[in-house]
Structure formats: structure tokens, C-alpha cells
Scaffold this motif. Sequence first.
Motif, PDB file in Angstrom:
ATOM      1  N   LEU A   9       0.742  -1.101   0.065  1.00  0.00           N
ATOM      2  CA  LEU A   9       0.008  -0.094   0.148  1.00  0.00           C
ATOM      3  C   LEU A   9       0.903   1.161  -0.132  1.00  0.00           C
ATOM      4  O   LEU A   9       0.182   2.243  -0.040  1.00  0.00           O
ATOM      5  CB  LEU A   9      -0.898   0.144   1.314  1.00  0.00           C
ATOM      6  CG  LEU A   9      -1.879  -1.126   1.182  1.00  0.00           C
ATOM      7  CD1 LEU A   9      -2.559  -0.857   2.588  1.00  0.00           C
ATOM      8  CD2 LEU A   9      -2.809  -0.826   0.152  1.00  0.00           C
ATOM      9  N   GLN A  10       2.278   1.276   0.014  1.00  0.00           N
ATOM     10  CA  GLN A  10       3.023   2.429   0.337  1.00  0.00           C
ATOM     11  C   GLN A  10       3.405   2.737  -1.146  1.00  0.00           C
ATOM     12  O   GLN A  10       3.578   2.024  -1.978  1.00  0.00           O
ATOM     13  CB  GLN A  10       4.200   1.973   1.237  1.00  0.00           C
ATOM     14  CG  GLN A  10       4.095   1.798   2.754  1.00  0.00           C
ATOM     15  CD  GLN A  10       3.312   3.046   3.133  1.00  0.00           C
ATOM     16  OE1 GLN A  10       4.138   4.027   3.118  1.00  0.00           O
ATOM     17  NE2 GLN A  10       2.442   2.710   4.054  1.00  0.00           N
ATOM     18  N   PRO A  11       3.586   4.201  -1.234  1.00  0.00           N
ATOM     19  CA  PRO A  11       4.151   4.453  -2.533  1.00  0.00           C
ATOM     20  C   PRO A  11       5.547   4.479  -2.639  1.00  0.00           C
ATOM     21  O   PRO A  11       6.174   4.036  -1.705  1.00  0.00           O
ATOM     22  CB  PRO A  11       3.861   6.006  -2.459  1.00  0.00           C
ATOM     23  CG  PRO A  11       3.584   6.416  -0.886  1.00  0.00           C
ATOM     24  CD  PRO A  11       3.158   5.080  -0.451  1.00  0.00           C
ATOM     25  N   ARG A  12       6.017   4.108  -3.860  1.00  0.00           N
ATOM     26  CA  ARG A  12       7.245   3.905  -3.948  1.00  0.00           C
ATOM     27  C   ARG A  12       8.180   5.057  -3.642  1.00  0.00           C
ATOM     28  O   ARG A  12       7.876   5.956  -3.912  1.00  0.00           O
ATOM     29  CB  ARG A  12       7.502   3.481  -5.603  1.00  0.00           C
ATOM     30  CG  ARG A  12       6.732   2.436  -5.898  1.00  0.00           C
ATOM     31  CD  ARG A  12       7.254   0.808  -5.117  1.00  0.00           C
ATOM     32  NE  ARG A  12       6.730   0.069  -5.352  1.00  0.00           N
ATOM     33  CZ  ARG A  12       6.058  -0.876  -4.720  1.00  0.00           C
ATOM     34  NH1 ARG A  12       6.125  -0.589  -3.370  1.00  0.00           N
ATOM     35  NH2 ARG A  12       5.392  -1.907  -5.113  1.00  0.00           N
ATOM     36  N   LEU A  13       9.210   4.779  -2.944  1.00  0.00           N
ATOM     37  CA  LEU A  13      10.214   5.771  -2.508  1.00  0.00           C
ATOM     38  C   LEU A  13      11.323   5.904  -3.513  1.00  0.00           C
ATOM     39  O   LEU A  13      11.826   5.156  -4.204  1.00  0.00           O
ATOM     40  CB  LEU A  13      10.860   5.258  -1.253  1.00  0.00           C
ATOM     41  CG  LEU A  13      10.103   5.131   0.120  1.00  0.00           C
ATOM     42  CD1 LEU A  13      10.815   4.626   1.319  1.00  0.00           C
ATOM     43  CD2 LEU A  13       9.348   6.499   0.312  1.00  0.00           C
ATOM     44  N   GLN A  14      11.569   7.324  -3.748  1.00  0.00           N
ATOM     45  CA  GLN A  14      12.737   7.584  -4.936  1.00  0.00           C
ATOM     46  C   GLN A  14      13.937   8.161  -4.106  1.00  0.00           C
ATOM     47  O   GLN A  14      14.652   8.857  -4.528  1.00  0.00           O
ATOM     48  CB  GLN A  14      11.987   8.729  -5.449  1.00  0.00           C
ATOM     49  CG  GLN A  14      10.893   8.382  -6.420  1.00  0.00           C
ATOM     50  CD  GLN A  14      11.190   7.307  -7.377  1.00  0.00           C
ATOM     51  OE1 GLN A  14      12.099   7.073  -8.080  1.00  0.00           O
ATOM     52  NE2 GLN A  14      10.211   6.491  -7.395  1.00  0.00           N
ATOM     53  N   ALA A  15      14.062   7.528  -2.784  1.00  0.00           N
ATOM     54  CA  ALA A  15      15.326   7.930  -2.332  1.00  0.00           C
ATOM     55  C   ALA A  15      16.770   7.206  -2.676  1.00  0.00           C
ATOM     56  O   ALA A  15      16.713   6.086  -3.121  1.00  0.00           O
ATOM     57  CB  ALA A  15      15.169   7.464  -0.736  1.00  0.00           C
ATOM     58  N   PRO A  16      17.691   8.087  -2.701  1.00  0.00           N
ATOM     59  CA  PRO A  16      19.174   7.591  -3.158  1.00  0.00           C
ATOM     60  C   PRO A  16      19.332   6.336  -2.274  1.00  0.00           C
ATOM     61  O   PRO A  16      19.370   6.655  -1.093  1.00  0.00           O
ATOM     62  CB  PRO A  16      20.017   8.697  -3.436  1.00  0.00           C
ATOM     63  CG  PRO A  16      19.451   9.352  -2.375  1.00  0.00           C
ATOM     64  CD  PRO A  16      17.826   9.206  -2.344  1.00  0.00           C
ATOM     65  N   VAL A  17      20.018   5.235  -2.704  1.00  0.00           N
ATOM     66  CA  VAL A  17      20.388   4.299  -1.857  1.00  0.00           C
ATOM     67  C   VAL A  17      22.073   4.253  -2.038  1.00  0.00           C
ATOM     68  O   VAL A  17      22.725   4.201  -3.286  1.00  0.00           O
ATOM     69  CB  VAL A  17      20.051   2.879  -2.376  1.00  0.00           C
ATOM     70  CG1 VAL A  17      20.823   1.844  -1.672  1.00  0.00           C
ATOM     71  CG2 VAL A  17      18.692   2.753  -2.265  1.00  0.00           C
ATOM     72  N   ASP A  18      22.898   4.860  -1.069  1.00  0.00           N
ATOM     73  CA  ASP A  18      24.113   4.980  -0.971  1.00  0.00           C
ATOM     74  C   ASP A  18      24.910   3.974   0.003  1.00  0.00           C
ATOM     75  O   ASP A  18      24.138   3.337   0.940  1.00  0.00           O
ATOM     76  CB  ASP A  18      24.509   6.472  -0.904  1.00  0.00           C
ATOM     77  CG  ASP A  18      24.060   7.172   0.413  1.00  0.00           C
ATOM     78  OD1 ASP A  18      23.385   6.545   1.238  1.00  0.00           O
ATOM     79  OD2 ASP A  18      23.980   8.257   0.637  1.00  0.00           O
ATOM     80  N   ALA A  19      26.295   4.371   0.262  1.00  0.00           N
ATOM     81  CA  ALA A  19      26.897   3.488   1.368  1.00  0.00           C
ATOM     82  C   ALA A  19      26.448   3.836   2.669  1.00  0.00           C
ATOM     83  O   ALA A  19      25.872   2.791   3.552  1.00  0.00           O
ATOM     84  CB  ALA A  19      28.444   3.673   1.190  1.00  0.00           C
ATOM     85  N   GLY A  20      25.798   5.001   2.926  1.00  0.00           N
ATOM     86  CA  GLY A  20      25.286   5.514   4.261  1.00  0.00           C
ATOM     87  C   GLY A  20      24.017   4.760   4.403  1.00  0.00           C
ATOM     88  O   GLY A  20      23.597   4.223   5.618  1.00  0.00           O
ATOM     89  N   ALA A  21      23.218   4.852   3.476  1.00  0.00           N
ATOM     90  CA  ALA A  21      21.810   3.865   3.530  1.00  0.00           C
ATOM     91  C   ALA A  21      22.171   2.739   3.713  1.00  0.00           C
ATOM     92  O   ALA A  21      21.193   2.004   4.633  1.00  0.00           O
ATOM     93  CB  ALA A  21      21.082   4.337   2.320  1.00  0.00           C
ATOM     94  N   LEU A  22      22.962   2.149   2.979  1.00  0.00           N
ATOM     95  CA  LEU A  22      23.158   0.633   3.304  1.00  0.00           C
ATOM     96  C   LEU A  22      23.762   0.080   4.642  1.00  0.00           C
ATOM     97  O   LEU A  22      23.380  -0.701   5.112  1.00  0.00           O
ATOM     98  CB  LEU A  22      24.135   0.056   2.000  1.00  0.00           C
ATOM     99  CG  LEU A  22      23.319   0.095   0.676  1.00  0.00           C
ATOM    100  CD1 LEU A  22      24.307  -0.519  -0.308  1.00  0.00           C
ATOM    101  CD2 LEU A  22      22.147  -0.996   0.680  1.00  0.00           C
ATOM    102  N   ALA A  23      24.532   1.058   5.178  1.00  0.00           N
ATOM    103  CA  ALA A  23      25.042   0.888   6.433  1.00  0.00           C
ATOM    104  C   ALA A  23      23.717   0.768   7.424  1.00  0.00           C
ATOM    105  O   ALA A  23      23.777   0.070   8.183  1.00  0.00           O
ATOM    106  CB  ALA A  23      26.319   1.844   6.793  1.00  0.00           C
ATOM    107  N   ALA A  24      23.099   1.926   7.250  1.00  0.00           N
ATOM    108  CA  ALA A  24      21.989   2.162   8.174  1.00  0.00           C
ATOM    109  C   ALA A  24      20.980   0.719   8.150  1.00  0.00           C
ATOM    110  O   ALA A  24      20.482   0.321   9.182  1.00  0.00           O
ATOM    111  CB  ALA A  24      21.243   3.362   7.938  1.00  0.00           C
ATOM    112  N   ILE A  25      20.718   0.470   7.018  1.00  0.00           N
ATOM    113  CA  ILE A  25      19.849  -0.859   6.891  1.00  0.00           C
ATOM    114  C   ILE A  25      20.650  -2.047   7.486  1.00  0.00           C
ATOM    115  O   ILE A  25      19.918  -2.609   8.176  1.00  0.00           O
ATOM    116  CB  ILE A  25      19.434  -1.084   5.371  1.00  0.00           C
ATOM    117  CG1 ILE A  25      18.630   0.250   4.847  1.00  0.00           C
ATOM    118  CG2 ILE A  25      18.705  -2.440   5.350  1.00  0.00           C
ATOM    119  CD1 ILE A  25      18.271   0.046   3.372  1.00  0.00           C
ATOM    120  N   ALA A  26      21.640  -2.152   7.235  1.00  0.00           N
ATOM    121  CA  ALA A  26      22.421  -3.446   7.993  1.00  0.00           C
ATOM    122  C   ALA A  26      22.495  -3.356   9.593  1.00  0.00           C
ATOM    123  O   ALA A  26      22.414  -4.286  10.082  1.00  0.00           O
ATOM    124  CB  ALA A  26      23.859  -3.209   7.056  1.00  0.00           C
TER     125      ALA A  26
END
Length: 169
Positions: free
Chosen positions: A72-89
Amino acid sequence: MTGAVALITKGDAGALRRLGWSTGELWMLPVVICAAAQVLLLKRTPAGVTQGPLLTASVLVVLVSMLPFLALQPRLQAPVDAGALAAIAYIGVMASALAFWLWNRSVAAVGPTRASSYLYLMPLYGAVMSHLALGGPLQGYQAVGGGLVLVGLWMARSPPARSGSSARR
């Protein structure tokens, strides 16, 4: 609980009356109920079931239950960079898997009643981590609320006072 409320409301007792409940806050009600049920059900874990399969089953149930909301969520257009991947990890490993594994071990070691009283430390940890990680100033209400939380935990750990004639013997 009084200390946690003081931390959450920033020491403003009237803030509870003025709260405007958002959709996200209302969704937290079933989350809290499910978390309490999970703690109580940990007591009934069959003998021989280790933490690995128990944690895996819990994660799978949560992931499957989240799929309809993800759709149900709209698709996010946020960039996926090393910082985002580190936060997700970090969120996936430390704040999810490791935290739940340690929590389940704690509940097994001390029991759900005693372990659940330590949940009141979460707002205090949030205030301290905000200060340490973000450099935010510590406020007076945080000291008072944190002190109340710590006194409450100390009281919960203290043995109950004997009453009446049995105390005089």
C-alpha cells in the motif's frame, strides 16, 4: 512508568491531554499488545527449541504480516548510497536480530515479569543516546524522568516488605 512518561512528555504533565493521535501512533497499540503477547508466549517455548529457530520464525511472521502494508506504500525515490546501506545493515543486524536474540535470552533467564520492567529504560536510553550520538543537551526533565525510572526499577527488584505479625518474628 512515571519516569518514562516524564521523559516522553518532556516533563510537561499537560502534554498527555494535548496529544493529537496520528495514524502511526494508533498503529503502535496493536504492536505493543503483540510484543506483550510475545513475551508471555516465550514462557511456553517447547523444550529443545533453541533461539535460532525461534528468532527465525518470529522474523518470518513479522515479514509476512508487513507485506500488505508494503504493497500500500508509495514507491520511494530515495537514493541508495553506502550510508543508507550501512543504516539498513545496522537496523537489520544490531537493532533487530541481535536485540531480539538478547531479549529472548533475558526473558528466559529472569522471566517475563522481571524482564518487562526493564522496558521502561528505553526512553532513558533514547535521551542518553541522543546526547552521545547527536550532541543534544541533557534537560532537567530527562534527569528527573531517568531518576524516576531507575528508582522504579530498584523498587521492582527489592524484595517485598513483610506485613503484620510475620515481620515481627
